[in-house]
Design an enzyme around this catalytic site. Structure first.
Site, PDB file in Angstrom:
ATOM      1  N   GLU A   1       0.823  -1.208   0.000  1.00 44.58           N
ATOM      2  CA  GLU A   1       0.000   0.000   0.000  1.00 44.58           C
ATOM      3  C   GLU A   1       0.860   1.262   0.000  1.00 44.58           C
ATOM      4  O   GLU A   1       0.520   2.250  -0.644  1.00 44.58           O
ATOM      5  CB  GLU A   1      -0.955   0.003   1.196  1.00 44.58           C
TER       6      GLU A   1
ATOM      7  N   ASP B   1      -9.399   6.216  -2.193  1.00 45.59           N
ATOM      8  CA  ASP B   1      -8.254   6.630  -3.012  1.00 45.59           C
ATOM      9  C   ASP B   1      -8.810   7.304  -4.268  1.00 45.59           C
ATOM     10  O   ASP B   1     -10.008   7.565  -4.368  1.00 45.59           O
ATOM     11  CB  ASP B   1      -7.377   5.429  -3.366  1.00 45.59           C
TER      12      ASP B   1
ATOM     13  N   TYR C   1      -5.887   7.037   3.878  1.00 45.94           N
ATOM     14  CA  TYR C   1      -6.092   5.966   2.910  1.00 45.94           C
ATOM     15  C   TYR C   1      -5.409   4.674   3.354  1.00 45.94           C
ATOM     16  O   TYR C   1      -6.037   3.606   3.429  1.00 45.94           O
ATOM     17  CB  TYR C   1      -5.586   6.351   1.512  1.00 45.94           C
TER      18      TYR C   1
END
Length: 364
Positions: free
Chosen positions: A58, A159, A141
């Site tokens: 991520e 996102d 996020y």
DNA sequence: CAATCGTGGCG
DNA sequence: TCGCCAAGATT
């Protein structure tokens, strides 16, 4: 399970029963296979995502395409299989491994985060979005994504893909970033209590493959029956965005010094600012100022072609200055790195471009 | 809050 | 060739 295409966006979530909505049903059939992803089938068989791998992927995926991340993720997980291994590594080695991926603050924060998790949390990532959010480099996020994917928390992941999907689903015409809170409210309302990680990844996969920025493939979209923008024929025009300011052109100079034994003169850039913490050639500060004093006295040769490189908010043109020096050279800046220890791939791209140009271009 | 912070691919 | 864009965070 029958789909219910006439019930608007309610087809997206399960509405409280156990039937997967249209989105999860689509994801079960079309989920992309990614190195860091545990697919629905393996997940159903009891395989759990590794929080370390989820976190690493991520962070790498922040503002970065899947194609760009693949090889870096493979190298990192092979070299540092867990958070303890990464936390114990030297800064310079990790920065070199990140070279070329961009946004180098991510690499600095990655190491900080790994050391906090290894040192203060026994090597286990916090299991909630709130706890994750407190770690370096983990914003709203990334915290939500790790919490949903690795820990099954029904956190709402927003996102750029999700922003686009919900802006179209609800035909939000307010430009970003003003529309952000409204889009987050919509995304939150769509987040299901079950399979929140799959839901988040489904939204992002949909945005990446169907609900694309330009020319969305609405004919293939599982959410088309409930999409207000499609109904109005404006899907491809959303989300609207505030116009971006033009990029100015900045000029600068780099000094490339090769010692007679093949060593190159390099310097570590300051932690803060552009290319922070990365290796580079000494030079000017790219503020259009006249060329600063060279790092040492030598016979300098100017390279005819200049390096052109575009950063997020400006275009850069660099003039290169080359010199060959003897073993007695003592530079005012930087350190000579032996040829055997110097890999151009360890440099940020703009510096690698300069090196490649200096090696191939004729003096001008 | 608006600015800063990379890079590669695509139309 | 060039602007836009990509699974954002930090200050």
């Amino acid at each position: 399970m029958p789909e219910r295409p006439e019930q608007g966006v309610s087809i997206l979530c399960d509405g409280g029963d156990a039937a997967p909505g249209a989105l999860l049903a689509w994801y079960d059939r079309h989920a992309r296979e990614l190195p860091w992803r545990v697919g629905p089938a393996a997940r159903a068989a009891g395989v759990r995502p590794d929080p370390y791998a989820v976190w690493l992927s991520e962070v790498m995926l922040q503002q970065t395409t899947v194609a760009a991340v693949r090889d870096y993720f493979a190298h990192f997980t092979r070299t540092w299989p867990d958070v303890h291994a990464l936390a114990a590594e030297d800064d310079a080695v990790v920065m070199a491994a990140w070279a070329g991926l961009g946004y180098y603050a991510r690499a600095r924060n990655l190491l900080k985060c790994a050391r906090v998790v290894a040192g203060d949390h026994g090597g286990r990532f916090p299991g909630t979005a709130e706890g994750l959010r407190a770690l370096p480099g983990i914003g709203p996020y990334t915290a939500a994504a790790i919490a949903a994917i690795a820990f099954d928390e029904p956190a709402t992941v927003v996102d750029g893909n999700v922003e686009r999907v919900v802006a179209r689903l609800f035909a939000v015409e307010t430009p970003l970033p003003t529309a952000k809170p409204e889009l987050v409210r919509h995304a939150t309302a769509l987040t299901p209590a079950i399979r929140p990680g799959d839901h988040a990844q489904a939204m992002m996969d949909l945005g990446a493959t169907i609900c694309t920025p330009r020319k969305p493939a609405c004919a293939l979209c599982p959410l088309r029956p409930g999409c207000a923008a499609h109904r109005q024929g404006i899907a491809g025009d959303l989300p609207r965005k505030r116009a971006k300011p033009p990029k100015p052109v900045r000029l600068g100079h780099l000094y490339l010094v090769r010692r007679s034994d093949g060593a190159w003169l390099l310097e570590r850039r300051p932690e803060a600012g552009l290319l922070g913490g990365m290796l580079g050639f000494p030079g000017s500060d790219w503020s259009d100022a006249p060329a600063p004093a060279p790092p040492l006295a030598a016979e300098w040769h100017r390279v005819g072609a200049e390096v052109r490189h575009t950063f997020t908010h400006f275009h850069l043109r660099l003039t290169l200055h080359l010199a060959e020096v003897g073993m007695d050279a003592s530079p005012a800046r930087g350190t000579f790195v032996p040829g055997a220890d110097f890999r151009p791939a360890d440099l940020p791209t703009v510096m690698r471009k300069a090196f490649d140009l200096a090696r191939t271009a004729q003096p001008g």
